[in-house]
Design an enzyme around this catalytic site. Structure first.
Site, PDB file in Angstrom:
ATOM      1  N   LYS A 142     -53.415 -48.525 108.210  1.00 53.07           N
ATOM      2  CA  LYS A 142     -52.177 -48.171 108.914  1.00 53.07           C
ATOM      3  C   LYS A 142     -51.702 -49.341 109.784  1.00 53.07           C
ATOM      4  CE  LYS A 142     -53.066 -43.163 108.897  1.00 53.07           C
ATOM      5  NZ  LYS A 142     -53.042 -41.915 109.707  1.00 53.07           N
ATOM      6  N   TYR A 175     -45.590 -38.450 103.700  1.00 55.25           N
ATOM      7  CA  TYR A 175     -46.187 -37.405 104.543  1.00 55.25           C
ATOM      8  C   TYR A 175     -45.357 -36.117 104.535  1.00 55.25           C
ATOM      9  CZ  TYR A 175     -49.845 -40.395 106.570  1.00 55.25           C
ATOM     10  OH  TYR A 175     -50.961 -41.173 106.770  1.00 55.25           O
ATOM     11  N   ASN A 186     -54.765 -43.823 114.046  1.00 52.86           N
ATOM     12  CA  ASN A 186     -56.178 -43.655 113.670  1.00 52.86           C
ATOM     13  C   ASN A 186     -56.596 -44.563 112.508  1.00 52.86           C
ATOM     14  OD1 ASN A 186     -54.871 -42.313 111.672  1.00 52.86           O
ATOM     15  ND2 ASN A 186     -55.822 -40.318 112.036  1.00 52.86           N
ATOM     16  N   HIS A 234     -55.714 -44.071 106.450  1.00 58.69           N
ATOM     17  CA  HIS A 234     -55.451 -42.823 105.728  1.00 58.69           C
ATOM     18  C   HIS A 234     -56.476 -42.652 104.623  1.00 58.69           C
ATOM     19  CE1 HIS A 234     -53.322 -39.695 103.455  1.00 58.69           C
ATOM     20  NE2 HIS A 234     -53.622 -40.397 102.370  1.00 58.69           N
ATOM     21  N   GLU A 249     -51.288 -39.731  95.259  1.00 58.27           N
ATOM     22  CA  GLU A 249     -51.029 -40.724  96.317  1.00 58.27           C
ATOM     23  C   GLU A 249     -51.252 -42.150  95.810  1.00 58.27           C
ATOM     24  OE1 GLU A 249     -52.054 -37.806 100.122  1.00 58.27           O
ATOM     25  OE2 GLU A 249     -53.281 -39.587  99.799  1.00 58.27           O
TER      26      GLU A 249
HETATM   27  P1  IDP Z   1     -55.870 -36.930 108.062  1.00 55.80           P
HETATM   28  O1  IDP Z   1     -55.201 -38.275 108.109  1.00 55.80           O
HETATM   29  O2  IDP Z   1     -57.218 -36.957 108.703  1.00 55.80           O
HETATM   30  O3  IDP Z   1     -55.890 -36.341 106.666  1.00 55.80           O
HETATM   31  P2  IDP Z   1     -53.732 -35.021 108.637  1.00 55.80           P
HETATM   32  O4  IDP Z   1     -53.939 -33.708 109.313  1.00 55.80           O
HETATM   33  O5  IDP Z   1     -53.455 -35.015 107.169  1.00 55.80           O
HETATM   34  O6  IDP Z   1     -55.006 -35.938 108.976  1.00 55.80           O
HETATM   35  O7  IDP Z   1     -52.543 -35.750 109.397  1.00 55.80           O
HETATM   36  C1  IDP Z   1     -51.952 -36.918 108.860  1.00 55.80           C
HETATM   37  C2  IDP Z   1     -51.803 -37.939 109.974  1.00 55.80           C
HETATM   38  O8  IDP Z   1     -50.883 -37.417 110.944  1.00 55.80           O
HETATM   39  C3  IDP Z   1     -53.072 -38.228 110.779  1.00 55.80           C
HETATM   40  O9  IDP Z   1     -53.926 -39.174 110.173  1.00 55.80           O
HETATM   41  C4  IDP Z   1     -52.491 -38.735 112.083  1.00 55.80           C
HETATM   42  O10 IDP Z   1     -52.032 -40.097 111.942  1.00 55.80           O
HETATM   43  C5  IDP Z   1     -51.272 -37.827 112.252  1.00 55.80           C
HETATM   44  N1  IDP Z   1     -51.609 -36.632 113.029  1.00 55.80           N
HETATM   45  C6  IDP Z   1     -52.241 -35.510 112.602  1.00 55.80           C
HETATM   46  N2  IDP Z   1     -52.385 -34.609 113.586  1.00 55.80           N
HETATM   47  C7  IDP Z   1     -51.853 -35.179 114.686  1.00 55.80           C
HETATM   48  C8  IDP Z   1     -51.704 -34.752 116.039  1.00 55.80           C
HETATM   49  O11 IDP Z   1     -52.116 -33.644 116.439  1.00 55.80           O
HETATM   50  N3  IDP Z   1     -51.087 -35.628 116.897  1.00 55.80           N
HETATM   51  C9  IDP Z   1     -50.628 -36.848 116.497  1.00 55.80           C
HETATM   52  N4  IDP Z   1     -50.729 -37.283 115.229  1.00 55.80           N
HETATM   53  C10 IDP Z   1     -51.344 -36.477 114.338  1.00 55.80           C
HETATM   54 MG    MG Z   2     -54.359 -35.736 105.453  1.00 54.35          MG
END
Ligand code: IDP
Ligand code: MG
Length: 142
Positions: free
Chosen positions: A11, A51, A114, A117, A128
């Site tokens: 990212k 997304y 974070n 992905h 994807e």
């Molecule tokens: P993942 O990346 O672990 O699969 P997902 O729930 O699919 O997590 O969410 C996609 C991305 O959206 C996350 O990696 C993060 O960057 C962002 N995201 C998810 N939940 C939150 C949140 O509660 N606050 C801010 N960003 C979030």
């Molecule tokens: Mg996800």
């Protein structure tokens, strides 16, 4: 166990912090084969499309802004049980909850920013990977 594909994206925070090499080294040490990789600056429209499953979530707007805020690096990976094993390698979405030694625990700032992905199912792994790479690009690199 079946050979699967999964999509990683380094990212924009990973690229800004120059952590690409360290994160890719962890993927390789964990046995993932890199089929293809590239560097792209996603438009807000592309980031939003990638997304789209999250379009009704409160974090969607911020996620799209973040993912289009700078270059990122999609990487097509292949391995037995790739999807689950890659999720284990990166750790939980929120680095505060991620297990010790995972990529997100070691490098990520927050639940939003974070670092990386990872696809969440074998079907999503396939679709994807196809979002960023043509089959020709992938097959050539086997
Ligand atoms: P993942 O990346 O672990 O699969 P997902 O729930 O699919 O997590 O969410 C996609 C991305 O959206 C996350 O990696 C993060 O960057 C962002 N995201 C998810 N939940 C939150 C949140 O509660 N606050 C801010 N960003 C979030
Ligand atoms: Mg996800």
């Amino acid at each position: 166990m079946a050979i699967e594909r999964t999509l990683a994206i380094l990212k924009p925070d990973c690229v800004r912090k120059n952590l690409q090499g360290q994160v890719i080294a962890r993927m390789q040490k964990a046995g993932f084969t890199i089929l293809s990789m590239k560097m792209v600056r996603l438009s807000p429209i592309s980031a939003g499309a990638f997304y789209a499953v999250h379009k009704d979530r409160p974090f969607y707007k911020g996620l799209v802004e973040f993912m289009s805020s700078g270059a990122c690096m999609p990487i097509a990976l292949e391995k037995e049980n790739a999807v689950e094993d890659f999720r284990t390698l990166i750790g939980k979405t929120d680095p505060a909850e991620a297990a010790p030694g995972t990529i997100r625990k070691d490098f990520a700032e927050s639940k939003g920013e974070n670092i990386v992905h990872g696809s969440d199912s074998p079907d999503n792994g396939k679709s994807e990977v196809a979002f960023f790479f043509s089959e020709k690009e992938l097959a050539e690199n086997r």
